[in-house]
Design a protein around this motif. Structure first.
Motif, PDB file in Angstrom:
ATOM      1  N   LEU A 156     -66.215 -44.461 -70.754  1.00  0.00           N
ATOM      2  CA  LEU A 156     -65.255 -45.288 -69.908  1.00  0.00           C
ATOM      3  C   LEU A 156     -64.739 -46.387 -70.719  1.00  0.00           C
ATOM      4  O   LEU A 156     -65.398 -47.029 -71.463  1.00  0.00           O
ATOM      5  CB  LEU A 156     -65.991 -45.598 -68.711  1.00  0.00           C
TER       6      LEU A 156
ATOM      7  N   ALA B 105     -60.259 -49.633 -63.036  1.00  0.00           N
ATOM      8  CA  ALA B 105     -61.294 -48.696 -63.097  1.00  0.00           C
ATOM      9  C   ALA B 105     -62.529 -48.817 -61.949  1.00  0.00           C
ATOM     10  O   ALA B 105     -62.867 -47.892 -61.249  1.00  0.00           O
ATOM     11  CB  ALA B 105     -61.510 -48.467 -64.379  1.00  0.00           C
TER      12      ALA B 105
ATOM     13  N   VAL C 183     -66.303 -35.378 -59.834  1.00  0.00           N
ATOM     14  CA  VAL C 183     -65.573 -36.498 -60.511  1.00  0.00           C
ATOM     15  C   VAL C 183     -65.019 -36.540 -61.724  1.00  0.00           C
ATOM     16  O   VAL C 183     -63.790 -36.740 -62.152  1.00  0.00           O
ATOM     17  CB  VAL C 183     -66.637 -37.966 -60.517  1.00  0.00           C
ATOM     18  N   ASN C 184     -65.657 -35.490 -62.587  1.00  0.00           N
ATOM     19  CA  ASN C 184     -65.174 -35.504 -63.997  1.00  0.00           C
ATOM     20  C   ASN C 184     -63.978 -34.679 -63.878  1.00  0.00           C
ATOM     21  O   ASN C 184     -63.059 -34.790 -64.675  1.00  0.00           O
ATOM     22  CB  ASN C 184     -66.094 -34.566 -64.986  1.00  0.00           C
TER      23      ASN C 184
ATOM     24  N   PHE D  28     -62.481 -46.679 -58.729  1.00  0.00           N
ATOM     25  CA  PHE D  28     -63.576 -45.690 -58.351  1.00  0.00           C
ATOM     26  C   PHE D  28     -64.397 -45.997 -57.125  1.00  0.00           C
ATOM     27  O   PHE D  28     -64.867 -45.162 -56.369  1.00  0.00           O
ATOM     28  CB  PHE D  28     -64.633 -45.630 -59.591  1.00  0.00           C
TER      29      PHE D  28
ATOM     30  N   SER E 279     -64.900 -42.946 -54.313  1.00  0.00           N
ATOM     31  CA  SER E 279     -66.186 -42.524 -54.002  1.00  0.00           C
ATOM     32  C   SER E 279     -66.226 -42.774 -52.670  1.00  0.00           C
ATOM     33  O   SER E 279     -67.063 -41.851 -52.023  1.00  0.00           O
ATOM     34  CB  SER E 279     -67.103 -43.179 -55.159  1.00  0.00           C
TER      35      SER E 279
ATOM     36  N   LEU F 272     -61.710 -34.520 -61.479  1.00  0.00           N
ATOM     37  CA  LEU F 272     -60.587 -35.215 -60.954  1.00  0.00           C
ATOM     38  C   LEU F 272     -60.079 -36.410 -61.765  1.00  0.00           C
ATOM     39  O   LEU F 272     -58.912 -36.828 -61.844  1.00  0.00           O
ATOM     40  CB  LEU F 272     -61.090 -35.935 -59.581  1.00  0.00           C
ATOM     41  N   THR F 273     -60.721 -36.921 -62.942  1.00  0.00           N
ATOM     42  CA  THR F 273     -60.651 -38.024 -63.769  1.00  0.00           C
ATOM     43  C   THR F 273     -60.269 -37.488 -65.116  1.00  0.00           C
ATOM     44  O   THR F 273     -60.174 -38.091 -65.998  1.00  0.00           O
ATOM     45  CB  THR F 273     -61.727 -39.051 -63.753  1.00  0.00           C
TER      46      THR F 273
ATOM     47  N   ALA G  32     -61.732 -35.645 -67.373  1.00  0.00           N
ATOM     48  CA  ALA G  32     -62.751 -35.856 -68.452  1.00  0.00           C
ATOM     49  C   ALA G  32     -62.895 -34.747 -69.679  1.00  0.00           C
ATOM     50  O   ALA G  32     -63.111 -35.196 -70.780  1.00  0.00           O
ATOM     51  CB  ALA G  32     -64.235 -35.472 -67.739  1.00  0.00           C
TER      52      ALA G  32
ATOM     53  N   ARG H 269     -60.512 -43.292 -69.775  1.00  0.00           N
ATOM     54  CA  ARG H 269     -61.560 -42.745 -70.897  1.00  0.00           C
ATOM     55  C   ARG H 269     -61.155 -43.618 -72.038  1.00  0.00           C
ATOM     56  O   ARG H 269     -60.078 -43.652 -72.737  1.00  0.00           O
ATOM     57  CB  ARG H 269     -61.331 -41.427 -71.170  1.00  0.00           C
TER      58      ARG H 269
ATOM     59  N   LEU I   9     -58.157 -40.643 -67.063  1.00  0.00           N
ATOM     60  CA  LEU I   9     -58.052 -41.871 -66.504  1.00  0.00           C
ATOM     61  C   LEU I   9     -59.167 -42.872 -66.951  1.00  0.00           C
ATOM     62  O   LEU I   9     -60.277 -42.541 -66.506  1.00  0.00           O
ATOM     63  CB  LEU I   9     -58.267 -41.633 -64.931  1.00  0.00           C
TER      64      LEU I   9
END
Length: 221
Positions: free
Chosen positions: A153, A159, A21-22, A163, A167, A24-25, A27, A214, A212
């Motif tokens: 976030l 968002a 996830v991190n 998500f 997910s 892909l987004t 982080a 953040r 994304l």
């Protein structure tokens, strides 16, 4: 996921999906960008001592280790997490040539004389309640010699919905599918951080939005 009685293997599987996830987004870029600003003008060979709060499986510190090594710094990295299963998962995921220390302890037990240049966290702050958040800010301010960075976030309907759909489509771990949307709902808007910083007595922190969704707070001394 921290309150369920699950096996170490199941817990590690959840943390692996969180790292996906991190990635892909996006982080890591906000945190690495802050470290670039914090180390501007430093000479190669200088140690960089970083503390990561709520380090989980340790993906952020491994990224920082590679970044710092490429810059010519000597990474001296410590990850702190209350859950002992996080330490086991981080040890298993970290190459032997990365000398990263993993601690199972309360972050507030870490003191300024531990000598950290920078304190970071990623998706940790929204797990704290309103009483502990100003305390967390004051503790970072007192403990980090060079500065601190909160990578968290932005609370927003897009968002949350995005998500939730992503997910499910990616078939990530059941804890990720459950906790991810909940994390967005527990997260922050700019007004929240301005209020919390005022309560902590910190007037010169920087608040920035990054893709994304953040919303990051930092202080460079």
């Amino acid at each position: 996921m921290d309150t369920h009685d699950v096996s170490e293997a199941d817990f590690a599987a959840c943390l692996r999906d969180l790292e996906a996830v991190n990635a892909l987004t996006f982080a890591a870029p906000p945190t690495l960008g802050f470290l670039s600003r914090a180390t501007a003008g430093w000479e190669p060979g200088r140690p960089l001592r970083v503390l990561d709060c709520g380090s989980g499986q340790g993906g952020m510190l491994r990224r920082i280790h590679r970044w710092a090594t490429a810059k010519g710094f000597v990474p001296d990295l410590v990850g702190v997490d209350l859950n002992p299963r996080s330490r086991a998962a981080a040890l298993a995921a970290t190459p032997a040539d990365m000398a990263i220390e993993w601690r199972t302890t309360d972050i507030f037990d870490v003191q300024a004389d531990d000598g950290f240049d920078v304190i970071i966290s990623a998706l940790f702050a929204h797990h704290l309640d309103d009483a502990d958040l100003p305390r967390f800010l004051r503790w970072m301010e007192a403990t980090a010699a060079r500065g601190w960075f909160i990578n968290d976030l932005h609370r927003h309907w897009f968002a949350w919905g995005g998500f939730t759909l992503l997910s499910q489509a990616m078939r990530w771990h059941r804890f990720v599918r459950h906790d991810g949307p909940l994390s967005v709902r527990r997260a922050f808007v700019s007004a929240d951080w301005r209020r919390l910083l005022a309560e902590a007595g910190i007037a010169d922190a920087t608040l920035r939005w990054h893709p994304l969704f953040r919303l990051c707070v930092s202080r460079l001394k």
